[in-house]
Design a protein around this motif. Structure first.
Motif, mmCIF file in Angstrom:
data_model
loop_
_atom_site.group_PDB
_atom_site.id
_atom_site.type_symbol
_atom_site.label_atom_id
_atom_site.label_comp_id
_atom_site.label_asym_id
_atom_site.label_seq_id
_atom_site.Cartn_x
_atom_site.Cartn_y
_atom_site.Cartn_z
ATOM 1 N N ARG A 80 13.155 9.991 -2.790
ATOM 2 C CA ARG A 80 14.023 9.256 -3.718
ATOM 3 C C ARG A 80 14.736 8.075 -3.066
ATOM 4 N N MET A 81 14.984 8.110 -1.762
ATOM 5 C CA MET A 81 15.641 6.992 -1.084
ATOM 6 C C MET A 81 14.681 5.818 -0.880
ATOM 7 N N SER A 82 13.394 6.116 -0.690
ATOM 8 C CA SER A 82 12.396 5.069 -0.456
ATOM 9 C C SER A 82 11.862 4.463 -1.749
ATOM 10 N N ALA A 83 11.927 5.213 -2.838
ATOM 11 C CA ALA A 83 11.330 4.781 -4.104
ATOM 12 C C ALA A 83 11.762 3.386 -4.556
ATOM 13 N N PRO A 84 13.057 3.022 -4.484
ATOM 14 C CA PRO A 84 13.434 1.675 -4.935
ATOM 15 C C PRO A 84 12.798 0.554 -4.107
ATOM 16 N N TYR A 85 12.492 0.825 -2.857
ATOM 17 C CA TYR A 85 11.877 -0.187 -1.992
ATOM 18 C C TYR A 85 10.372 -0.277 -2.179
ATOM 19 N N LEU A 86 9.769 0.751 -2.777
ATOM 20 C CA LEU A 86 8.315 0.830 -2.850
ATOM 21 C C LEU A 86 7.747 0.722 -4.257
ATOM 22 N N GLY A 87 8.590 0.615 -5.275
ATOM 23 C CA GLY A 87 8.101 0.521 -6.640
ATOM 24 C C GLY A 87 7.188 -0.681 -6.819
ATOM 25 N N GLY A 88 5.965 -0.428 -7.246
ATOM 26 C CA GLY A 88 4.993 -1.496 -7.463
ATOM 27 C C GLY A 88 4.188 -1.875 -6.240
ATOM 28 N N ALA A 89 4.465 -1.247 -5.090
ATOM 29 C CA ALA A 89 3.706 -1.544 -3.873
ATOM 30 C C ALA A 89 2.296 -0.963 -3.994
ATOM 31 N N THR A 90 1.323 -1.674 -3.454
ATOM 32 C CA THR A 90 -0.065 -1.240 -3.471
ATOM 33 C C THR A 90 -0.508 -0.884 -2.065
ATOM 34 N N ILE A 91 -1.037 0.323 -1.912
ATOM 35 C CA ILE A 91 -1.567 0.767 -0.630
ATOM 36 C C ILE A 91 -3.080 0.675 -0.699
ATOM 37 N N ASP A 92 -3.650 -0.018 0.268
ATOM 38 C CA ASP A 92 -5.096 -0.204 0.335
ATOM 39 C C ASP A 92 -5.570 0.211 1.720
ATOM 40 N N PHE A 93 -6.863 0.285 1.906
ATOM 41 C CA PHE A 93 -7.430 0.562 3.211
ATOM 42 C C PHE A 93 -8.428 -0.527 3.539
ATOM 43 N N ALA A 94 -8.227 -1.170 4.690
ATOM 44 C CA ALA A 94 -9.125 -2.228 5.146
ATOM 45 C C ALA A 94 -10.020 -1.669 6.245
ATOM 46 N N ASP A 95 -11.286 -2.013 6.197
ATOM 47 C CA ASP A 95 -12.237 -1.603 7.231
ATOM 48 C C ASP A 95 -13.138 -2.796 7.524
ATOM 49 N N ARG A 96 -12.527 -3.782 8.194
ATOM 50 C CA ARG A 96 -13.227 -5.025 8.519
ATOM 51 C C ARG A 96 -13.150 -5.246 10.026
ATOM 52 N N ILE A 97 -13.874 -6.210 10.494
ATOM 53 C CA ILE A 97 -13.856 -6.506 11.922
ATOM 54 C C ILE A 97 -12.493 -7.029 12.374
ATOM 55 N N ASP A 98 -11.789 -7.719 11.481
ATOM 56 C CA ASP A 98 -10.492 -8.291 11.858
ATOM 57 C C ASP A 98 -9.306 -7.389 11.514
ATOM 58 N N ALA A 99 -9.537 -6.315 10.767
ATOM 59 C CA ALA A 99 -8.442 -5.419 10.400
ATOM 60 C C ALA A 99 -9.004 -4.067 10.002
ATOM 61 N N GLN A 100 -8.337 -3.027 10.475
ATOM 62 C CA GLN A 100 -8.711 -1.687 10.050
ATOM 63 C C GLN A 100 -7.450 -0.854 9.917
ATOM 64 N N GLY A 101 -7.351 -0.151 8.809
ATOM 65 C CA GLY A 101 -6.215 0.721 8.576
ATOM 66 C C GLY A 101 -5.623 0.498 7.200
ATOM 67 N N PHE A 102 -4.567 1.240 6.944
ATOM 68 C CA PHE A 102 -3.888 1.135 5.657
ATOM 69 C C PHE A 102 -3.005 -0.107 5.634
ATOM 70 N N THR A 103 -3.001 -0.775 4.488
ATOM 71 C CA THR A 103 -2.158 -1.948 4.295
ATOM 72 C C THR A 103 -1.271 -1.696 3.076
#
Length: 120
Positions: A80-103
C-alpha cells in the motif's frame, strides 16, 4: 430512443501493468524455483541517486493493504505504501544484446537516474 453517452475514464490506473513477455519470464522463473506459492512483489524503497529505488522480488507473504493483480496466472503484488508511486507503471522484460532484464516504465517518475535504477 436515446442512449446514455459513454464517458472515458481519465483516472490513472491504480496498479502496475505486466506485459505478456514479462509475465512469461516471471512464470518461467517461478517454475525454476519449484514453488507455486510465489508472487512477484514490486516495491518502492528510499535510495538510489534520484531518491526512490524499485525492488522486484518473489514473495509468498500477504501484507495488509497489498494490491494484487493477476496477469495470466502470474500474481503481481504492490504494498500500500508503494502503490501511489507505481500506479500505471508498466513492467516489461527486455532480452536484447544491449539490455537484458526487467524494465519499468513509470509515468509517475518526474526524474530518473542515468542507470535507470532510481527515480523521484
Amino acid at each position: 430512443m436515446t442512449t446514455p453517452a459513454q464517458t472515458e475514464s481519465t483516472e490513472a490506473p491504480t496498479t502496475v501493468v505486466l506485459t505478456d513477455v514479462a509475465a512469461q519470464k516471471v512464470k518461467a522463473l517461478i517454475e525454476q524455483e519449484g514453488r507455486d506459492d510465489l508472487r512477484l512483489r514490486v516495491a518502492v524503497q528510499p535510495g538510489g541517486c534520484s531518491g526512490l529505488r524499485y525492488q522486484l522480488f518473489f514473495d509468498e507473504r500477504s501484507l495488509d493493504g497489498d494490491v494484487v493483480t493477476d496477469f495470466g496466472g502470474v500474481e503481481v503484488v504492490v504494498d500500500r505504501m508503494s502503490a501511489p508511486y507505481l500506479g500505471g507503471a508498466t513492467i516489461d522484460f527486455a532480452d536484447r544484446i544491449d539490455a537484458q532484464g526487467f524494465t519499468i516504465d513509470n509515468p509517475n517518475a518526474g526524474n530518473s537516474c542515468a542507470c535507470g535504477d532510481s527515480f523521484s
